[in-house]
Design an enzyme around this catalytic site. Structure first.
Site, PDB file in Angstrom:
ATOM      1  N   GLY A  38       0.827  -1.196   0.000  1.00 52.91           N
ATOM      2  CA  GLY A  38       0.000   0.000   0.000  1.00 52.91           C
ATOM      3  C   GLY A  38       0.856   1.239   0.000  1.00 52.91           C
ATOM      4  O   GLY A  38       2.075   1.190  -0.221  1.00 52.91           O
ATOM      5  N   LYS A  58       5.573  -6.520   8.316  1.00 54.82           N
ATOM      6  CA  LYS A  58       5.052  -5.266   7.773  1.00 54.82           C
ATOM      7  C   LYS A  58       6.203  -4.267   7.737  1.00 54.82           C
ATOM      8  O   LYS A  58       6.780  -3.939   8.771  1.00 54.82           O
ATOM      9  CB  LYS A  58       3.913  -4.754   8.654  1.00 54.82           C
ATOM     10  N   ASP A 153     -10.387   3.251  13.134  1.00 53.99           N
ATOM     11  CA  ASP A 153     -10.339   2.938  11.700  1.00 53.99           C
ATOM     12  C   ASP A 153     -10.905   1.541  11.453  1.00 53.99           C
ATOM     13  O   ASP A 153     -10.367   0.761  10.677  1.00 53.99           O
ATOM     14  CB  ASP A 153      -8.905   3.034  11.174  1.00 53.99           C
TER      15      ASP A 153
END
Length: 975
Positions: A38, A58, A153
């Site tokens: 992303g 990550k 979120d």
């Protein structure tokens, strides 16, 4: 002076495209493959070296490591997740930093799908399943709230459904469905009470963090006092979307979306669905209240309200209503809420766009007062009105070109294996492609939610049911060239030799076409009527079971058809374009003489036609056809065209995927260099592509997702080297077993390879077409000097390293790998297979040939069959050969005894998992021999593929075949 190298933090020099692949982070974590990427970073599958444990890694992009806000978010995610420590929250294992400033986080590796993908694949979910999933979300988020952490979120992309047995520690559901064990992800924008990193000091008044669709009104306005009730609101939106398939508020303009969130009442679930219990409707309405004080006081209370609803196992009852309006209507246009009108304007945000919109909120919202937003919205409405007036106030006699839409910047393709089917497949397990393979597909049609059908070679047909690809019997062995849905439960397929078959839940219903021409396109007009185009200028009208021929005025092959309004276009050879309207036929000039193979586009957009020599034509509003530049190789053909999200999706014969709007064209990498044969999409549904070697894929917003994993090359034989499988097949392909599955490796030849045998523990010998002989090692393969150019079909290697090979024209090759010589068995014809040792063997071949081969020569054995024998098995109990038309003979000292006759051609025979002879062949046919000498079929579902070889290696029995099939059966102890 050269700087010393820290060997704990090395990156391979060969990873030019992605320097992280193969890297070892901090000497502890090896990066294996990329999972996703992303705007902020990428996620990889990795290995914790010391414990040999699979993990997710990550990695924050290095250039973002200098952004203090982003670093805070990254560290906050690790800290927040670690503080919670709950089964329904993803586990963070480690946090680290590289020498170049790149940050990385190590998490547990999850297998499954996020909720967004589930909703996209399956649509609205039953109440019971929705309650189970959201109750678990509440369980995890409630644990976060207990630690003073607000997620801020929550969205379907951050709810991951993995496979795990029910956790007795979870009060949400101790009998949790294995496929729906929830893990809540991404606490990167969470708010932490008593924060130790100062992160919350950065959350200023007027800054909106989160994803727009799921932000509570106070969050969208950037208020400081956002607490746990913002998560209650977000879960309410998630629940609304699970039940209806839509967001309660939707708009392509961020200010308008915020205005709706802050001022408009939430729509009622009953507009889209009628089976939802009143108590659940009321719960969602309270969760979506504008004022935080009017929402449920805690996530735990939401969970408690959902628990009783897990027992309501009723299929969703949908109304078919359109999605919420996604843009403000112009003051000069009518409010058209039809599905077609909405499809023309709706566009789903990508996760990257959602994140950018969240950042934009801080700039747009400012002090975030509703009057200001209302003013912005009114200004937007007036602007739309002025632009609309300028567009529509024109001479109505002048044809108007469709307005092109923006095309994406393509991303790299992604591979995701299809979901496996249920059951154990009779003890056979799919190894490659994982989890199943398919035959070459010639067409695909998407008819609506859950309606995806494929047809292909040798009568193969399949459809998706509940996310699984299952065989759909066609009743034909002729290749099917085109298919189209004609109702929600039946499709019409056409193909070779005039084949027309209606595929129904009750089974295939053939329709007499009255022609032997190959039929290449089917175009449904209604549930009872369709047009079918084919070779020789054939155009048929099918009404129910009646077929009539229409005059086309041509004898060229007609290859594709498309309907728009009251007009039908048909294209074909020599650039033919026919237009039909109200029973009249007209010819349109393509300006070219090449074969056109595809025609299509969006209802409100451009109409395109494509074909050989990379031809792509666009029909102008005047009716003229314009050549569009595509930058394709002139040797490639365009094979199919459909509509995808308002743009035309176009596929080609060399793996090309294009998106087009107007004269603008972008190329989407597909990771495939063989032929795509069909592409199809439907409004609000995923666009599917189908092609050679069983390959299928979907077109996402800006990338291609391949749905099969593993090489799909036709395979002919399999052996083992160093404990790993190696398979060989057509075009010289060599497929090797690696840690994460099978992959192709470099081959020194493009000649088809037919057979493998072990030279020793570290080497294999493969033989094939045109005399090809290849030595295969663990780390590569090289050609061996061959004494013949005859095609070689089978190979034996003795314990002393001596080789015996048989091939076409009665060819025999003998010797060692270093020194081989060729001879021929006179009048033996083509020899296909051999069994025994180099000193004493039985070879079989065409015309029922059986040859005994010894070190001193060869002699024929009489066999009472003239059919080709393709394989032979020699055991202490006897010798059997199999071949064409289901022939099975037992070979004795003086001749052959026929044990089976009739059926599909059998290509291989070996001892099966139970120690009995097992023969396999065309269309996955498998026959096992019983003690009394009879042969009975067994279950070996290869998805319509042909089995080419069966091998017993150690405690496993393997079958390989077309479509890249590799399946395995484990031999029970004591067998």
């Amino acid at each position: 002076m050269l700087a010393p190298v820290d060997e704990r933090q090395t990156r391979p020099a060969t990873s030019a495209k992605d320097p992280w692949l193969g890297a070892t982070l901090d000497g502890r974590y090896r990066v294996l493959r990329k999972i996703a990427e992303g705007g902020m970073g990428a996620v990889y599958e990795g290995e914790q070296v010391a414990l040999k444990r699979r993990v997710a890694i990550k990695v924050l992009h290095a250039h973002l490591a200098r952004d203090a806000d982003i670093v805070v978010r990254f560290r906050r995610e690790a800290l927040a997740t670690t503080q919670i420590g709950h089964p329904h929250i993803v586990e963070v294992l480690d946090l680290g930093e590289m020498d170049d400033g790149s940050l990385f986080m190590v998490l547990e590796l999850l297998e499954g799908r996020d909720l967004a993908r589930v909703l996209k694949d399956e649509g609205p979910l039953p109440v019971a399943r929705a309650a189970k999933i959201v109750a678990q979300v509440c369980e995890g988020v409630a644990a976060a709230h207990a630690k003073g952490i607000v997620h801020r979120d929550l969205k379907p992309e951050n709810v991951f459904l993995t496979t795990r047995e029910g956790d007795p520690t979870s009060s949400a559901d101790s009998r949790t469905d294995r496929r729906d064990f929830v893990k809540v992800l991404d606490f990167g924008v969470s708010k932490i009470r008593d924060s130790i990193d100062g992160a919350d000091a950065r959350t200023r008044t007027g800054t909106a963090l989160g994803t727009p669709y799921y932000m509570a009104p106070e969050q969208a306005q950037g208020k400081r006092d956002v607490d746990h009730r913002a998560d209650v609101y977000a879960i309410g939106v998630i629940l609304f979307r699970i039940l209806t398939g839509h967001h309660p508020f939707d708009d392509t303009s961020y200010p308008m979306l915020v205005l709706k969130i802050c001022t408009e009442p939430a729509p009622r679930i009953a507009e889209w669905r009628t089976d939802v219990p009143r108590e659940l409707v009321a719960l969602v309405e309270r969760m979506l209240a504008k004022e935080p004080s009017e929402r449920p006081s805690s996530i735990a209370s939401v969970r408690d309200a959902l628990l009783p609803l897990r027992a309501i196992h009723v299929a969703p009852v949908l109304t078919g209503a359109a999605a919420p309006t996604t843009r403000a209507p112009s003051l000069l246009e009518s409010r058209d809420h039809s599905p077609a009108a909405m499809a023309a304007t709706q566009r789903r945000m990508t996760p990257e766009e959602e994140e950018e919109d969240a950042a934009a909120a801080s700039r747009v919202a400012g002090s975030s007062r509703a009057p200001m937003l209302a003013g912005l919205a009114l200004l937007g409405l007036l602007t739309i009105a002025i632009v609309t007036y300028a567009i529509t106030d024109r001479d109505p006699e002048v044809p108007r070109e469709p307005d092109p839409i923006a095309l994406p910047t393509p991303r790299d393709p992604v591979t995701r294996a299809l979901a496996p089917r249920g059951g154990d497949g009779g003890g056979w397990t799919w190894l490659n492609p994982r989890p199943r393979a398919m035959p070459t597909w010639y067409d695909v049609d998407v008819g609506g939610p859950g309606l995806v059908v494929l047809v292909g070679q040798d009568g193969a047909a399949a459809r998706f049911l509940n996310g699984l690809l299952v065989t759909w019997r066609s009743g034909s062995e002729r290749s099917l060239r085109s298919v189209a849905w004609v109702s929600d439960d039946s499709a019409l397929a056409v193909g070779d030799e005039g084949t027309i078959v209606r595929l129904t839940p009750q089974g295939p219903r053939p329709i007499t076409s009255g022609t032997a021409q190959t039929l290449r396109a089917v175009l449904p007009i209604s549930s009872l009527e369709a047009l079918i185009a084919g070779d020789g200028g054939t155009l048929l009208r099918v009404r129910g079971e009646d077929v009539s021929a229409l005059d086309t005025g041509t004898t060229v092959a007609l290859t594709a058809a498309h309907e728009r309004g009251d007009l039908v276009w048909v294209v074909g050879e020599r650039g033919t374009i026919l237009r039909f309207a109200d029973g009249t036929r007209a010819t349109e000039d393509s300006g070219l003489g090449v074969t056109l193979r595809a025609i299509g586009g969006c209802a409100s957009g451009d109409l395109y036609a494509g074909g050989d020599q990379a031809t792509l034509l666009r029909r102008r509003a005047t009716g003229a056809w314009q050549n569009v530049r595509t930058a394709l190789d002139t040797g490639e053909s365009i094979t199919s065209i459909t509509c995808d999200r308002g743009r035309a999706a176009i596929v080609g014969s060399e793996g090309t995927v294009l998106l087009a709007s107007g004269t603008n064209v972008v190329r989407m990498p597909s990771g495939f260099d063989r032929g795509w044969h069909g592409v199809s999409g439907a409004r609000d549904e995923t666009t599917w592509i189908a092609g050679a070697g069983g390959r299928i894929a979907t077109i996402e917003e800006d990338y291609v997702r391949t749905a099969t994993a593993g090489p799909t090359v036709p395979l002919r034989d399999v052996a083992m080297i160093g404990g790993a499988l190696v398979a060989v097949g057509e075009w010289g392909r060599i497929v090797r077993e690696r840690e994460h599955g099978f992959e192709e490796s470099t081959s020194p030849t493009d000649a088809g390879l037919a057979a493998l045998a072990a030279i020793d523990e570290s080497r294999l010998l493969a033989v094939g077409d045109l005399g090809a002989i290849v030595e295969v090692r663990w780390d590569g393969a090289t050609l061996v000097q061959s004494p013949t150019d005859a095609s070689l079909r089978d190979v034996l290697i003795g314990a002393d390293g001596r080789v015996l090979v048989v091939g076409t024209g009665g060819t025999l090759v003998r010797g060692t790998v270093e020194s081989l010589s060729a001879s021929r068995v006179r009048d033996a014809g083509d020899l296909w297979a051999i069994a025994g040792t180099p000193d004493e063997a039985i070879a079989v071949g065409d015309g029922g040939t059986v040859v005994r081969i010894t070190s001193s020569g060869a002699e024929r054995v009489g066999c009472e069959t003239e059919r080709s024998l393709r394989a032979v098995l020699r055991t202490p109990e006897g010798t059997w050969a199999v071949g064409e038309a289901g022939t099975i003979v037992r070979i004795g000292a003086s001749g052959c005894t026929r044990e089976h006759d009739g059926g599909a051609t059998l290509d291989a025979i070996a001892l099966g998992p139970d120690g009995r002879p097992l023969a396999v062949g065309e269309r996955g046919t498998a026959l096992a021999r019983s003690a009394d000498g009879t042969w009975s079929p067994i279950e070996l579902d290869l998805g319509g593929n042909h089995a080419r070889e069966i091998e017993r290696l150690g405690r496993h029995v393997y079958v390989v075949g077309t479509g890249g099939v590799i399946v395995r059966h484990v031999i029970a102890d004591g067998t």
